[in-house]
Scaffold this motif. Structure first.
Motif, mmCIF file in Angstrom:
data_model
loop_
_atom_site.group_PDB
_atom_site.id
_atom_site.type_symbol
_atom_site.label_atom_id
_atom_site.label_comp_id
_atom_site.label_asym_id
_atom_site.label_seq_id
_atom_site.Cartn_x
_atom_site.Cartn_y
_atom_site.Cartn_z
ATOM 1 N N GLY A 162 0.818 -1.216 0.000
ATOM 2 C CA GLY A 162 0.000 0.000 0.000
ATOM 3 C C GLY A 162 0.847 1.259 0.000
ATOM 4 N N LEU A 163 1.895 1.263 0.810
ATOM 5 C CA LEU A 163 2.794 2.424 0.834
ATOM 6 C C LEU A 163 3.494 2.609 -0.507
ATOM 7 N N ALA A 164 3.933 1.514 -1.097
ATOM 8 C CA ALA A 164 4.631 1.600 -2.382
ATOM 9 C C ALA A 164 3.684 2.088 -3.483
ATOM 10 N N TRP A 165 2.457 1.542 -3.529
ATOM 11 C CA TRP A 165 1.504 1.987 -4.553
ATOM 12 C C TRP A 165 1.121 3.449 -4.344
ATOM 13 N N SER A 166 0.959 3.867 -3.108
ATOM 14 C CA SER A 166 0.630 5.259 -2.829
ATOM 15 C C SER A 166 1.761 6.184 -3.279
ATOM 16 N N ASP A 167 2.989 5.805 -2.957
ATOM 17 C CA ASP A 167 4.142 6.601 -3.379
ATOM 18 C C ASP A 167 4.213 6.662 -4.900
ATOM 19 N N LEU A 168 4.003 5.535 -5.553
ATOM 20 C CA LEU A 168 4.054 5.480 -7.017
ATOM 21 C C LEU A 168 2.968 6.360 -7.635
ATOM 22 N N ALA A 169 1.783 6.333 -7.062
ATOM 23 C CA ALA A 169 0.668 7.121 -7.602
ATOM 24 C C ALA A 169 0.915 8.623 -7.476
ATOM 25 N N HIS A 170 1.584 9.045 -6.421
ATOM 26 C CA HIS A 170 1.799 10.471 -6.192
ATOM 27 C C HIS A 170 3.130 10.989 -6.738
ATOM 28 N N ARG A 171 3.995 10.101 -7.179
ATOM 29 C CA ARG A 171 5.310 10.494 -7.690
ATOM 30 C C ARG A 171 5.199 10.779 -9.189
ATOM 31 N N PRO A 172 5.725 11.896 -9.660
ATOM 32 C CA PRO A 172 5.711 12.185 -11.102
ATOM 33 C C PRO A 172 6.492 11.116 -11.879
ATOM 34 N N ALA A 173 6.056 10.831 -13.095
ATOM 35 C CA ALA A 173 6.682 9.777 -13.910
ATOM 36 C C ALA A 173 8.173 10.031 -14.129
#
Length: 71
Positions: free
Chosen positions: A29-40
């Motif tokens: 969950g933390l990794a997906w959240s970070d990925l979703a909010h991090r610019p490509a």
């Protein structure tokens, strides 16, 4: 070797299984959240690939946090 049933496990073993599952879900969950909010542009490689990699047990989220992010 026969697979053990939940009812065959001791209380400590059941706790270990549940705790391990919770840790795995929280890491993902933390990794997906970070990925979703991090610019490509701050992710090493395609975000879609990392989203799939994160789903792989403990190794996926750990791999993302170690090698998937640009600082």
């Amino acid at each position: 070797m026969a697979q053990r049933k939940w009812s065959d496990m001791s209380g400590a073993q059941r706790f270990g299984v549940v705790a391990g599952g919770i840790v795995q879900v929280v890491l993902a969950g933390l990794a997906w959240s970070d990925l979703a909010h991090r610019p490509a542009k701050k992710v090493n490689g395609p975000k879609g690939v990392w989203a799939a990699v994160i789903a792989i047990n403990y190794a996926g989220p750990i791999a993302y946090f170690i090698g998937g992010r640009k600082d």
